[in-house]
Design an enzyme around this catalytic site. Structure first.
Site, PDB file in Angstrom:
ATOM      1  N   ARG A 187      39.875  32.927  36.846  1.00 14.85           N
ATOM      2  CA  ARG A 187      40.171  31.944  35.811  1.00 14.85           C
ATOM      3  C   ARG A 187      38.854  31.472  35.212  1.00 14.85           C
ATOM      4  O   ARG A 187      37.865  31.271  35.932  1.00 14.85           O
ATOM      5  CB  ARG A 187      40.935  30.739  36.384  1.00 14.85           C
ATOM      6  CG  ARG A 187      42.407  31.014  36.656  1.00 14.85           C
ATOM      7  CD  ARG A 187      43.197  31.272  35.371  1.00 14.85           C
ATOM      8  NE  ARG A 187      44.612  31.520  35.579  1.00 14.85           N
ATOM      9  CZ  ARG A 187      45.180  32.723  35.655  1.00 14.85           C
ATOM     10  NH1 ARG A 187      44.454  33.835  35.533  1.00 14.85           N
ATOM     11  NH2 ARG A 187      46.487  32.842  35.814  1.00 14.85           N
ATOM     12  N   GLU A 247      40.241  29.730  26.638  1.00 11.75           N
ATOM     13  CA  GLU A 247      40.955  30.829  25.967  1.00 11.75           C
ATOM     14  C   GLU A 247      42.015  30.232  25.043  1.00 11.75           C
ATOM     15  O   GLU A 247      42.610  29.216  25.384  1.00 11.75           O
ATOM     16  CB  GLU A 247      41.664  31.716  27.021  1.00 11.75           C
ATOM     17  CG  GLU A 247      40.715  32.467  27.928  1.00 11.75           C
ATOM     18  CD  GLU A 247      41.462  33.267  29.009  1.00 11.75           C
ATOM     19  OE1 GLU A 247      42.705  33.377  28.935  1.00 11.75           O
ATOM     20  OE2 GLU A 247      40.798  33.754  29.927  1.00 11.75           O
ATOM     21  N   HIS A 255      41.270  38.784  29.000  1.00  8.34           N
ATOM     22  CA  HIS A 255      42.192  38.374  30.077  1.00  8.34           C
ATOM     23  C   HIS A 255      43.318  39.407  30.240  1.00  8.34           C
ATOM     24  O   HIS A 255      44.501  39.077  30.116  1.00  8.34           O
ATOM     25  CB  HIS A 255      42.761  36.973  29.797  1.00  8.34           C
ATOM     26  CG  HIS A 255      43.457  36.355  30.978  1.00  8.34           C
ATOM     27  ND1 HIS A 255      43.646  35.008  31.121  1.00  8.34           N
ATOM     28  CD2 HIS A 255      44.034  36.912  32.083  1.00  8.34           C
ATOM     29  CE1 HIS A 255      44.299  34.756  32.236  1.00  8.34           C
ATOM     30  NE2 HIS A 255      44.554  35.908  32.849  1.00  8.34           N
TER      31      HIS A 255
HETATM   32  N1  LIG Z   1      42.567  38.315  35.116  1.00 13.73           N
HETATM   33  C1  LIG Z   1      43.822  38.526  35.415  1.00 13.73           C
HETATM   34  O1  LIG Z   1      44.549  39.154  34.668  1.00 13.73           O
HETATM   35  C2  LIG Z   1      44.373  38.009  36.713  1.00 13.73           C
HETATM   36  C3  LIG Z   1      45.441  38.699  37.299  1.00 13.73           C
HETATM   37  C4  LIG Z   1      45.927  38.239  38.523  1.00 13.73           C
HETATM   38  C5  LIG Z   1      45.402  37.102  39.110  1.00 13.73           C
HETATM   39  N2  LIG Z   1      44.406  36.425  38.489  1.00 13.73           N
HETATM   40  C6  LIG Z   1      43.819  35.253  39.106  1.00 13.73           C
HETATM   41  O2  LIG Z   1      43.090  35.693  40.237  1.00 13.73           O
HETATM   42  C7  LIG Z   1      43.041  34.653  41.203  1.00 13.73           C
HETATM   43  C8  LIG Z   1      43.395  35.203  42.577  1.00 13.73           C
HETATM   44  O3  LIG Z   1      44.721  35.675  42.607  1.00 13.73           O
HETATM   45  P1  LIG Z   1      45.390  36.044  44.009  1.00 13.73           P
HETATM   46  O4  LIG Z   1      46.677  36.670  43.725  1.00 13.73           O
HETATM   47  O5  LIG Z   1      44.442  36.753  44.874  1.00 13.73           O
HETATM   48  O6  LIG Z   1      45.626  34.591  44.589  1.00 13.73           O
HETATM   49  P2  LIG Z   1      45.846  34.233  46.108  1.00 13.73           P
HETATM   50  O7  LIG Z   1      46.400  32.853  46.145  1.00 13.73           O
HETATM   51  O8  LIG Z   1      46.584  35.326  46.799  1.00 13.73           O
HETATM   52  O9  LIG Z   1      44.363  34.224  46.719  1.00 13.73           O
HETATM   53  C9  LIG Z   1      43.392  33.282  46.365  1.00 13.73           C
HETATM   54  C10 LIG Z   1      42.478  33.079  47.557  1.00 13.73           C
HETATM   55  O10 LIG Z   1      41.427  32.194  47.160  1.00 13.73           O
HETATM   56  C11 LIG Z   1      41.130  31.362  48.265  1.00 13.73           C
HETATM   57  N3  LIG Z   1      40.400  30.174  47.847  1.00 13.73           N
HETATM   58  C12 LIG Z   1      40.885  28.996  47.381  1.00 13.73           C
HETATM   59  N4  LIG Z   1      39.874  28.153  47.127  1.00 13.73           N
HETATM   60  C13 LIG Z   1      38.730  28.795  47.445  1.00 13.73           C
HETATM   61  C14 LIG Z   1      37.358  28.443  47.394  1.00 13.73           C
HETATM   62  N5  LIG Z   1      36.928  27.231  46.996  1.00 13.73           N
HETATM   63  N6  LIG Z   1      36.433  29.362  47.786  1.00 13.73           N
HETATM   64  C15 LIG Z   1      36.824  30.592  48.217  1.00 13.73           C
HETATM   65  N7  LIG Z   1      38.110  30.965  48.305  1.00 13.73           N
HETATM   66  C16 LIG Z   1      39.057  30.084  47.912  1.00 13.73           C
HETATM   67  C17 LIG Z   1      42.505  31.068  48.866  1.00 13.73           C
HETATM   68  O11 LIG Z   1      42.401  30.626  50.203  1.00 13.73           O
HETATM   69  C18 LIG Z   1      43.189  32.420  48.744  1.00 13.73           C
HETATM   70  O12 LIG Z   1      43.029  33.218  49.897  1.00 13.73           O
HETATM   71  C19 LIG Z   1      43.959  33.546  40.684  1.00 13.73           C
HETATM   72  O13 LIG Z   1      43.178  32.609  39.981  1.00 13.73           O
HETATM   73  C20 LIG Z   1      44.830  34.266  39.682  1.00 13.73           C
HETATM   74  O14 LIG Z   1      45.319  33.387  38.723  1.00 13.73           O
HETATM   75  C21 LIG Z   1      43.864  36.877  37.306  1.00 13.73           C
HETATM   76  O1  LIG Z   2      47.967  34.993  36.684  1.00 15.19           O
HETATM   77  C1  LIG Z   2      48.161  36.150  36.349  1.00 15.19           C
HETATM   78  O2  LIG Z   2      49.109  36.835  36.824  1.00 15.19           O
HETATM   79  C2  LIG Z   2      47.255  36.825  35.367  1.00 15.19           C
HETATM   80  O3  LIG Z   2      46.235  36.018  34.935  1.00 15.19           O
HETATM   81  C3  LIG Z   2      48.057  37.422  34.258  1.00 15.19           C
HETATM   82  O4  LIG Z   2      47.427  38.587  33.818  1.00 15.19           O
HETATM   83  C4  LIG Z   2      48.269  36.473  33.134  1.00 15.19           C
HETATM   84  O5  LIG Z   2      48.958  37.111  32.107  1.00 15.19           O
HETATM   85  P1  LIG Z   2      49.656  36.295  30.923  1.00 15.19           P
HETATM   86  O6  LIG Z   2      50.699  35.465  31.536  1.00 15.19           O
HETATM   87  O7  LIG Z   2      48.642  35.407  30.321  1.00 15.19           O
HETATM   88  O8  LIG Z   2      50.167  37.360  30.031  1.00 15.19           O
END
Ligand SMILES: NC(=O)c1ccc[n+]([C@@H]2O[C@H](COP(=O)([O-])OP(=O)(O)OC[C@H]3O[C@@H](n4cnc5c(N)ncnc54)[C@H](O)[C@@H]3O)[C@@H](O)[C@H]2O)c1
Ligand SMILES: O=C(O)[C@H](O)[C@H](O)COP(=O)(O)O
Length: 378
Positions: free
Chosen positions: A210, A239, A256
């Site tokens: 994020r 964003e 993103h």
């Molecule tokens: N760019 C994209 O398209 C995209 C896609 C999927 C997920 N994401 C983002 O990626 C991130 C991770 O997703 P996920 O499915 O692995 O989530 P998740 O909840 O499975 O894992 C997140 C991990 O981060 C850890 N965490 C929390 N605070 C922390 C800190 N201060 N320091 C270190 N670790 C910490 C948690 O304990 C957890 O294990 C989320 O922010 C999600 O929104 C982005």
């Molecule tokens: O949180 C997520 O799953 C990801 O950031 C995901 O790619 C967001 O996609 P959006 O909902 O913005 O299409």
């Protein structure tokens, strides 16, 4: 049941109609008025759901077809009888593909060998764990930082390290935490000016979690001062109106879309429909309502004439190359939202078959998840 659904959720149309009367709107056009008389909202991360939009509405359930849920004011929902559901892990494989492709690209561009590099993974949940596994398959040394998990699970075999160790020892740092603004482990501006000043090895920094987990101003300053040797950004502060100075300064810049594989979007929709079934106690199998995931146009990757040292990179970039998107975003940053809503969904490794690979890359690619046809003598 009255449903308002984001018009840009793939594989939803045709399936969600089985549940009620559906209206579609782009996420950035959801308003207090359009939400008011709905029972269910099917949403993405582009709309903020808080008192301002929800107060006085008849909404009972918000289903976000996403992993992240920082766009939902969960406290407001919890205290106003609005249930909310997400799709944990739905597109974690897609983000792993994004990070792996970025690592292989940067290694080639900057002339380093990933096997000699240490990567620090901050946040080891659904995404971080997949990135960990992929990096190990690429032969990298991996450091894991996840204080909430460490507190819950302990630290057997020193599985986790503190952030200081990562800042000191990592050549590459990749962030995979949720965005949290309060609490003991809040992540808002985790990578701030102090973080950058304490980096020891001028690492590459990757943010595909994020935007506000990193401080834009501090990241720009760090690039100017040479505190980082490379930058990869998929998630941005503010964003879709992103900082165009930072955009110009980074190696890989995407709108993103790290999670935008067809596989990830399909799973997100399936989990969303399942969430609806569970909430309303409906005995429906979402998969029966959904189309299959389309095959890629070019599902066979022939590595015959590719140097064995480049075969892994070639195959991964065949499935996804973030440089094309980087070029488009740098040219037209004002199209950030458009690029996201008109994205040609890619497929993950399992949709591809690799042929004529040398034994070593063949093994790596198979472990990453490709189908590999091994040569007779392998
Ligand atoms: N760019 C994209 O398209 C995209 C896609 C999927 C997920 N994401 C983002 O990626 C991130 C991770 O997703 P996920 O499915 O692995 O989530 P998740 O909840 O499975 O894992 C997140 C991990 O981060 C850890 N965490 C929390 N605070 C922390 C800190 N201060 N320091 C270190 N670790 C910490 C948690 O304990 C957890 O294990 C989320 O922010 C999600 O929104 C982005
Ligand atoms: O949180 C997520 O799953 C990801 O950031 C995901 O790619 C967001 O996609 P959006 O909902 O913005 O299409």
């Amino acid at each position: 049941m009255k449903i308002l659904a984001d018009a840009h959720i793939p594989y939803l149309k045709g399936a969600i109609e089985h549940f009620g009367e559906v209206e579609y709107l782009p996420g950035n056009q959801f308003t207090k008025e359009t939400v008011k008389d709905k029972d269910v909202l099917i949403v993405r991360t582009v709309t903020r759901f808080d008192e301002e939009i929800l107060a006085g509405s008849s909404v009972k359930l918000i289903c976000s077809a996403t992993i992240g849920y920082d766009h939902i004011d969960t406290h407001y929902c919890d205290t106003h009888g609005i249930a909310w559901r997400t799709a944990p892990g739905c597109n974690a494989g897609s983000v792993e593909q994004y990070v792996t492709a970025s690592l292989l690209l940067l290694a080639e561009k900057k002339g380093f060998d990933l096997k000699e590099k240490t990567i620090g993974i901050v946040g080891v949940g659904n995404v971080g764990s997949k990135v960990e596994a992929a990096c190990k398959k690429l032969g990298m040394k991996v450091l894991l930082n996840d204080p909430p998990r460490e507190e819950r699970e302990g630290n057997a075999d020193n599985m986790f390290v503190d952030l200081e160790t990562i800042k000191h020892e990592a050549d590459i740092i990749t962030l995979h935490t949720p965005l949290t603004k309060t609490g003991k482990y809040k992540t808002w501006h985790l990578a701030d000016e102090r973080f950058f000043n304490e980096l020891n090895k001028k690492p590459v920094l990757i943010n595909s979690c994020r935007g506000s987990v990193t401080d834009t101003r501090a990241w720009k300053k760090a690039i100017e001062e040479g505190l980082v040797s490379g930058s990869v950004i998929d998630c941005w502060e503010n964003e879709p109106d992103i900082d165009t100075e930072l955009l110009e300064m980074v190696d890989i810049a995407t709108p993103h879309v790290a999670g935008y594989s067809a596989d990830g979007k399909w799973t997100a929709t399936k989990m969303t429909l399942q969430n609806l079934c569970d909430f309303f106690h409906l005995d429906i199998d979402p998969v029966q309502l959904m189309p299959p995931i389309p095959a890629p146009d070019d599902p066979v990757i022939d590595l015959k004439n590719i140097d064995p040292h480049r075969q892994t990179t070639h195959a991964v970039l065949h499935t996804y190359n973030p440089l094309k998107e980087t070029e488009a975003l740098k040219k037209s940053p004002e199209k950030f939202y458009y690029f996201r809503s008109h994205y040609p969904l890619r497929r993950e490794y399992k949709a591809y078959t690799v042929i004529n690979a040398d034994p070593v890359p063949a093994n790596v690619l198979q472990q990453l998840g490709f189908h590999v046809e091994f040569l007779k003598n392998d």
